[in-house]
Design a protein around this motif. Structure first.
Motif, PDB file in Angstrom:
ATOM      1  N   LYS A   1       0.975  -1.183  -0.092  1.00 57.71           N
ATOM      2  CA  LYS A   1      -0.010  -0.109  -0.007  1.00 57.71           C
ATOM      3  C   LYS A   1       0.842   1.077   0.004  1.00 57.71           C
ATOM      4  O   LYS A   1       1.774   1.448   0.842  1.00 57.71           O
ATOM      5  CB  LYS A   1      -0.908   0.019   1.266  1.00 57.71           C
ATOM      6  CG  LYS A   1      -1.807   1.284   1.316  1.00 57.71           C
ATOM      7  CD  LYS A   1      -2.705   1.644   0.129  1.00 57.71           C
ATOM      8  CE  LYS A   1      -3.543   2.682   0.535  1.00 57.71           C
ATOM      9  NZ  LYS A   1      -4.575   2.754  -0.762  1.00 57.71           N
ATOM     10  N   GLU A   2       0.679   2.200  -1.089  1.00 57.92           N
ATOM     11  CA  GLU A   2       1.307   3.444  -1.021  1.00 57.92           C
ATOM     12  C   GLU A   2       0.476   4.472  -0.113  1.00 57.92           C
ATOM     13  O   GLU A   2      -0.544   4.331   0.086  1.00 57.92           O
ATOM     14  CB  GLU A   2       1.587   3.838  -2.495  1.00 57.92           C
ATOM     15  CG  GLU A   2       2.463   4.932  -2.707  1.00 57.92           C
ATOM     16  CD  GLU A   2       2.648   5.421  -4.334  1.00 57.92           C
ATOM     17  OE1 GLU A   2       3.124   6.404  -4.645  1.00 57.92           O
ATOM     18  OE2 GLU A   2       2.004   4.562  -5.109  1.00 57.92           O
ATOM     19  N   GLY A   3       1.286   5.583   0.107  1.00 59.13           N
ATOM     20  CA  GLY A   3       0.486   6.688   0.812  1.00 59.13           C
ATOM     21  C   GLY A   3       0.490   6.677   2.052  1.00 59.13           C
ATOM     22  O   GLY A   3      -0.129   7.182   2.829  1.00 59.13           O
ATOM     23  N   VAL A   4       1.558   5.734   2.687  1.00 52.27           N
ATOM     24  CA  VAL A   4       1.716   5.506   4.235  1.00 52.27           C
ATOM     25  C   VAL A   4       3.040   6.372   4.590  1.00 52.27           C
ATOM     26  O   VAL A   4       4.076   6.225   4.163  1.00 52.27           O
ATOM     27  CB  VAL A   4       1.630   4.139   4.541  1.00 52.27           C
ATOM     28  CG1 VAL A   4       1.909   3.965   6.037  1.00 52.27           C
ATOM     29  CG2 VAL A   4       0.472   3.408   3.866  1.00 52.27           C
ATOM     30  N   TYR A   5       2.837   7.392   5.421  1.00 48.36           N
ATOM     31  CA  TYR A   5       3.614   8.655   5.849  1.00 48.36           C
ATOM     32  C   TYR A   5       4.029   8.120   7.196  1.00 48.36           C
ATOM     33  O   TYR A   5       3.355   7.903   8.080  1.00 48.36           O
ATOM     34  CB  TYR A   5       3.089   9.740   5.759  1.00 48.36           C
ATOM     35  CG  TYR A   5       2.829  10.204   4.129  1.00 48.36           C
ATOM     36  CD1 TYR A   5       3.688  11.400   3.713  1.00 48.36           C
ATOM     37  CD2 TYR A   5       1.793   9.704   3.515  1.00 48.36           C
ATOM     38  CE1 TYR A   5       3.495  11.858   2.548  1.00 48.36           C
ATOM     39  CE2 TYR A   5       1.633  10.182   2.162  1.00 48.36           C
ATOM     40  CZ  TYR A   5       2.638  11.190   1.733  1.00 48.36           C
ATOM     41  OH  TYR A   5       2.375  11.806   0.500  1.00 48.36           O
ATOM     42  N   LEU A   6       5.383   8.727   7.553  1.00 50.71           N
ATOM     43  CA  LEU A   6       6.105   8.853   8.776  1.00 50.71           C
ATOM     44  C   LEU A   6       6.042  10.157   8.986  1.00 50.71           C
ATOM     45  O   LEU A   6       6.465  11.042   8.063  1.00 50.71           O
ATOM     46  CB  LEU A   6       7.500   8.297   8.810  1.00 50.71           C
ATOM     47  CG  LEU A   6       7.593   6.640   8.832  1.00 50.71           C
ATOM     48  CD1 LEU A   6       9.014   6.395   9.209  1.00 50.71           C
ATOM     49  CD2 LEU A   6       6.661   6.092   9.765  1.00 50.71           C
ATOM     50  N   HIS A   7       5.791  10.710  10.158  1.00 49.90           N
ATOM     51  CA  HIS A   7       5.877  12.117  10.614  1.00 49.90           C
ATOM     52  C   HIS A   7       7.115  12.216  11.369  1.00 49.90           C
ATOM     53  O   HIS A   7       7.009  11.664  12.634  1.00 49.90           O
ATOM     54  CB  HIS A   7       4.490  12.462  11.093  1.00 49.90           C
ATOM     55  CG  HIS A   7       3.318  12.642  10.334  1.00 49.90           C
ATOM     56  ND1 HIS A   7       2.292  13.514  10.650  1.00 49.90           N
ATOM     57  CD2 HIS A   7       3.206  12.304   9.153  1.00 49.90           C
ATOM     58  CE1 HIS A   7       1.318  13.329   9.601  1.00 49.90           C
ATOM     59  NE2 HIS A   7       1.759  12.661   8.763  1.00 49.90           N
ATOM     60  N   THR A   8       8.016  12.771  11.128  1.00 47.65           N
ATOM     61  CA  THR A   8       9.339  12.884  11.975  1.00 47.65           C
ATOM     62  C   THR A   8       9.452  13.999  12.631  1.00 47.65           C
ATOM     63  O   THR A   8       8.619  14.939  12.789  1.00 47.65           O
ATOM     64  CB  THR A   8      10.601  12.862  10.972  1.00 47.65           C
ATOM     65  OG1 THR A   8      10.621  14.213  10.394  1.00 47.65           O
ATOM     66  CG2 THR A   8      10.460  12.062   9.555  1.00 47.65           C
ATOM     67  N   ASN A   9      10.575  13.861  13.637  1.00 46.33           N
ATOM     68  CA  ASN A   9      10.609  14.909  14.468  1.00 46.33           C
ATOM     69  C   ASN A   9      11.969  15.833  13.983  1.00 46.33           C
ATOM     70  O   ASN A   9      12.824  16.568  14.902  1.00 46.33           O
ATOM     71  CB  ASN A   9      11.238  14.550  15.914  1.00 46.33           C
ATOM     72  CG  ASN A   9      10.115  13.718  16.473  1.00 46.33           C
ATOM     73  OD1 ASN A   9       8.816  13.863  16.074  1.00 46.33           O
ATOM     74  ND2 ASN A   9      10.321  12.557  17.214  1.00 46.33           N
ATOM     75  N   ALA A  10      12.187  16.125  12.656  1.00 50.14           N
ATOM     76  CA  ALA A  10      13.409  16.723  12.113  1.00 50.14           C
ATOM     77  C   ALA A  10      13.181  18.114  12.462  1.00 50.14           C
ATOM     78  O   ALA A  10      11.989  18.553  12.513  1.00 50.14           O
ATOM     79  CB  ALA A  10      13.210  16.341  10.525  1.00 50.14           C
ATOM     80  N   LYS A  11      14.411  18.501  12.784  1.00 50.59           N
ATOM     81  CA  LYS A  11      14.441  20.028  13.318  1.00 50.59           C
ATOM     82  C   LYS A  11      15.045  20.882  12.095  1.00 50.59           C
ATOM     83  O   LYS A  11      14.846  22.189  12.056  1.00 50.59           O
ATOM     84  CB  LYS A  11      15.354  20.451  14.615  1.00 50.59           C
ATOM     85  CG  LYS A  11      14.687  19.845  15.752  1.00 50.59           C
ATOM     86  CD  LYS A  11      15.351  20.068  16.907  1.00 50.59           C
ATOM     87  CE  LYS A  11      16.850  19.384  16.796  1.00 50.59           C
ATOM     88  NZ  LYS A  11      17.634  19.786  18.043  1.00 50.59           N
ATOM     89  N   ARG A  12      15.923  20.157  11.401  1.00 49.40           N
ATOM     90  CA  ARG A  12      16.507  21.216  10.341  1.00 49.40           C
ATOM     91  C   ARG A  12      15.915  21.239   9.220  1.00 49.40           C
ATOM     92  O   ARG A  12      14.765  20.808   8.996  1.00 49.40           O
ATOM     93  CB  ARG A  12      17.925  20.416   9.868  1.00 49.40           C
ATOM     94  CG  ARG A  12      18.641  20.029  11.152  1.00 49.40           C
ATOM     95  CD  ARG A  12      20.032  19.448  10.445  1.00 49.40           C
ATOM     96  NE  ARG A  12      20.848  19.136  11.574  1.00 49.40           N
ATOM     97  CZ  ARG A  12      20.839  17.854  12.332  1.00 49.40           C
ATOM     98  NH1 ARG A  12      19.931  16.978  11.799  1.00 49.40           N
ATOM     99  NH2 ARG A  12      21.643  17.684  13.162  1.00 49.40           N
TER     100      ARG A  12
END
Length: 629
Positions: free
Chosen positions: A14-25
């Protein structure tokens, strides 16, 4: 993918599965699109996620990894706005980030389905579904956000290999069990639940679930029973594997949403009262306090006026018993003074040469000297150089090390002592008040941090009952552990409110009214007040932590206390308050067989409140207070 056809088989994608990261830059994406797959590798089924940019590469056989930044590990040395060495924010989060970062910068993960323990499905106000997966080792993976739907199809595909059964405790939680009854039998054998063979029991249960349930299997919880029922059984619970059932109106087909919160009524309005400003009228001719319950009620309602604080605090913190006479209190003060200086002499008489051979005492002294130099220096009692208040702060903390050498000194204890010393203006009295305070919170400072973990868990239980949507949002941002509340609970909000406000808050908490763990309801009150800001903004873990830290000195104490008490009244008015919530608040009354259990202590505060209500109308300085159950 470079896979041997015989070793690799794609079952679901299944496509369209996202990770929401904690990236700061700024040059890092905060959402990473990717694929979720169920694959078989050498016959072993696994659940995998990989980003679009990794197409053509196989997912690594690790639990999960965090995204690489500029060729190094993700920067966790953010500035929390206070000393992180004792706040232990990073320590709480460390267990979830211990997997080393791959050089490729991937977020990919691969989890064998035999290691999948649970899936928690949630949907918050932004309208997207997300899943939180947990392994049998207790490690949560990054939340998977299904921007284009597909959770139903994923669950259907998983049913080929495992049973997903809805937890009776939380409707959004699905527990994973193997189809193989032999594996289940092994699990039962390890649990020693049955006297007879586990395998035979499983086969008997599948053939005759009714009769077997009322045998040894009655020891197993409901969701274990449901996991073993054949899918065609008429008593089978509604789960993700039953797509024929009609879908819920606001959910994807195939799921039943049972609100993990409580069906609460409206939150009542609560008013605060005037502070306790009379003391002598509560004493009999010999000095005994005639009605300590009423005094506690008045303090809970409005605090204590500054002129009475020193005397009242000594009762609240156990320096004097409530039923002691004037004469007995003189004797107690004399005895406690002698005992204090005996302990003080112990460390004062240690020579420099002796201390060089006592690394533990030397370490305590070093920590105390460092903390004393930066504790409440804005307060005139501790400001400036060569201030006698600093000397007293140092000496009391060193003496406490002699009093409780096993615990010794832990950073943060100076924050607890400074208000006591400020109010009592007395070395001996502040020390014994500190020992009374530490009786309530000493477990916060133990090295194992088990008490702090337990309180964060209890706070999560309360918040889920009050606002499951807020909990879902925090889960989706890797903040469901509520570790950003760690400092609040560690030193009872000492750094969140002004010095004068904390004097009021602490004396309110020392009354132990209106329930156990009222400080957790205060935390809930603060979080609820920030609900709109948290959910309505584009926050991640770091910005949530930053926002919470920036609340320091911006919170209105009376509003927070009103909110906490209103939450208590709202929960206790609920007809079906969850058992876990009752246990956290000390409202659970056990049966006679449970009297010796840790959760069996009757709530003394409830008795005090019920008694205090009877005297409320007779007191001329009483405040209008609600009637507690």
């Amino acid at each position: 993918m470079e896979q041997n056809v015989e070793d690799y088989k794609l079952i679901f994608e299944k496509e369209g599965v996202y990770l929401h990261t904690n990236a700061k830059r700024s040059n890092q994406d905060t959402t990473i699109p990717g694929f979720i797959r169920i694959v078989e590798r050498a016959g072993v089924p696994a659940l995998e996620w990989s980003p679009l940019e990794d197409e053509g590469r196989s997912a690594p056989a690790v639990l999960y990894t965090k995204k690489d930044g500029e060729g190094g590990e993700e920067d966790t040395n953010f500035d929390p706005g206070y000393e992180p060495d004792w706040a232990v924010i990073s320590t709480v989060k460390k267990d979830r980030e211990h997997v080393p970062v791959k050089d490729s910068g991937q977020w990919s993960f691969s989890l064998p389905l035999s290691e999948l323990y649970s899936l928690r499905r949630a949907r918050f106000s932004l309208g997207r579904n997300f899943l939180v997966l947990t392994s049998r080792g207790g490690h949560p993976l990054p939340a998977l956000h299904f921007h284009r739907g597909g959770t139903r199809e994923l669950f259907r595909a998983l049913q080929r290999y495992i049973i997903l059964d809805q937890s009776p405790v939380e409707g959004r939680l699905f527990l994973a069990y193997p189809h193989d009854s032999g594996a289940l039998s092994q699990s039962f054998d390890k649990l020693h639940l049955f006297d007879d063979g586990g395998s035979d029991l499983v086969s008997r249960f599948i053939q005759d679930p009714y009769a077997t349930t009322f045998g040894g299997f009655s020891k197993v919880t409901n969701f274990f029973r449901a996991a073993l029922r054949p899918p065609g059984s008429p008593t089978h619970l509604r789960t993700a594997q039953d797509p024929s059932l009609p879908p819920q109106s606001d959910e994807e087909p195939g799921f039943e949403l049972i609100n993990c919160g409580v069906e609460l009524g409206p939150r009542p309005d609560v008013t605060r009262g005037e502070p306790l400003d009379k003391w002598e009228e509560f004493l009999d001719l010999e000095g005994r306090v005639k009605n300590p319950e009423r005094i506690k009620e008045l303090i809970f309602r409005g605090g204590v006026t500054p002129p009475l604080r020193k005397e009242v605090w000594k009762f609240l913190l156990g320096f004097y018993p409530w039923n002691s006479t004037f004469k007995e209190r003189e004797d107690i003060l004399r005895a406690k003074t002698d005992e204090y200086f005996r302990m003080k002499v112990q460390w004062k008489s240690v020579s420099e040469e002796q201390e060089m051979r006592n690394s533990l005492l030397r370490g305590y002294r070093s920590l105390i000297e460092r903390d004393v130099s930066r504790t409440d220096r804005h307060n005139t009692f501790f400001s400036g150089n060569d201030n006698p208040g600093l000397t007293l702060l140092h000496d009391v903390l060193m003496t406490y090390c002699m009093y409780n050498f096993d615990l010794g000194y832990v950073q943060g204890m100076s924050d607890l002592l400074s208000p006591l010393l400020f109010v009592t203006q007395n070395e001996v009295e502040s020390f014994w008040c500190l020992t009374g305070f530490m009786e309530l919170v000493h477990q916060n400072f133990e090295e194992s941090q088990e008490a702090m973990k337990q309180q964060l868990l209890q706070l999560s239980i309360l918040l889920k009952a009050l606002d499951p949507e807020l909990c879902d949002f925090l889960d989706s941002q890797d903040s469901g552990s509520l570790c950003f509340c760690f400092r609040w609970l560690l030193i009872w909000f000492k750094r969140e409110f002004s010095f004068e406000d904390i004097l009021i808050m602490w004396e309110v908490l020392w009354t132990r009214l209106p329930c156990d763990n009222f400080h957790l309801l205060i935390a809930c009150s603060i979080l609820k007040s920030q609900r709109g800001e948290l959910i309505g903004s584009d926050h991640d873990f770091n910005t949530i932590l930053k926002h919470i830290n920036e609340l320091t000195m911006k919170l209105d104490l009376q509003t927070v206390l009103q909110g906490a008490e209103a939450i208590y009244l709202q929960l206790t008015a609920c007809k079906e308050i969850p058992m876990k919530v009752q246990q956290v608040l000390g409202l659970y009354t056990p049966s006679s067989s449970e009297e010796d259990s840790p959760d069996s202590q009757a709530s003394e505060t409830q008795r005090l409140l019920s008694q205090s209500q009877a005297g409320a109308a007779a007191s001329s300085n009483s405040a209008c207070a609600p009637t507690y159950p």
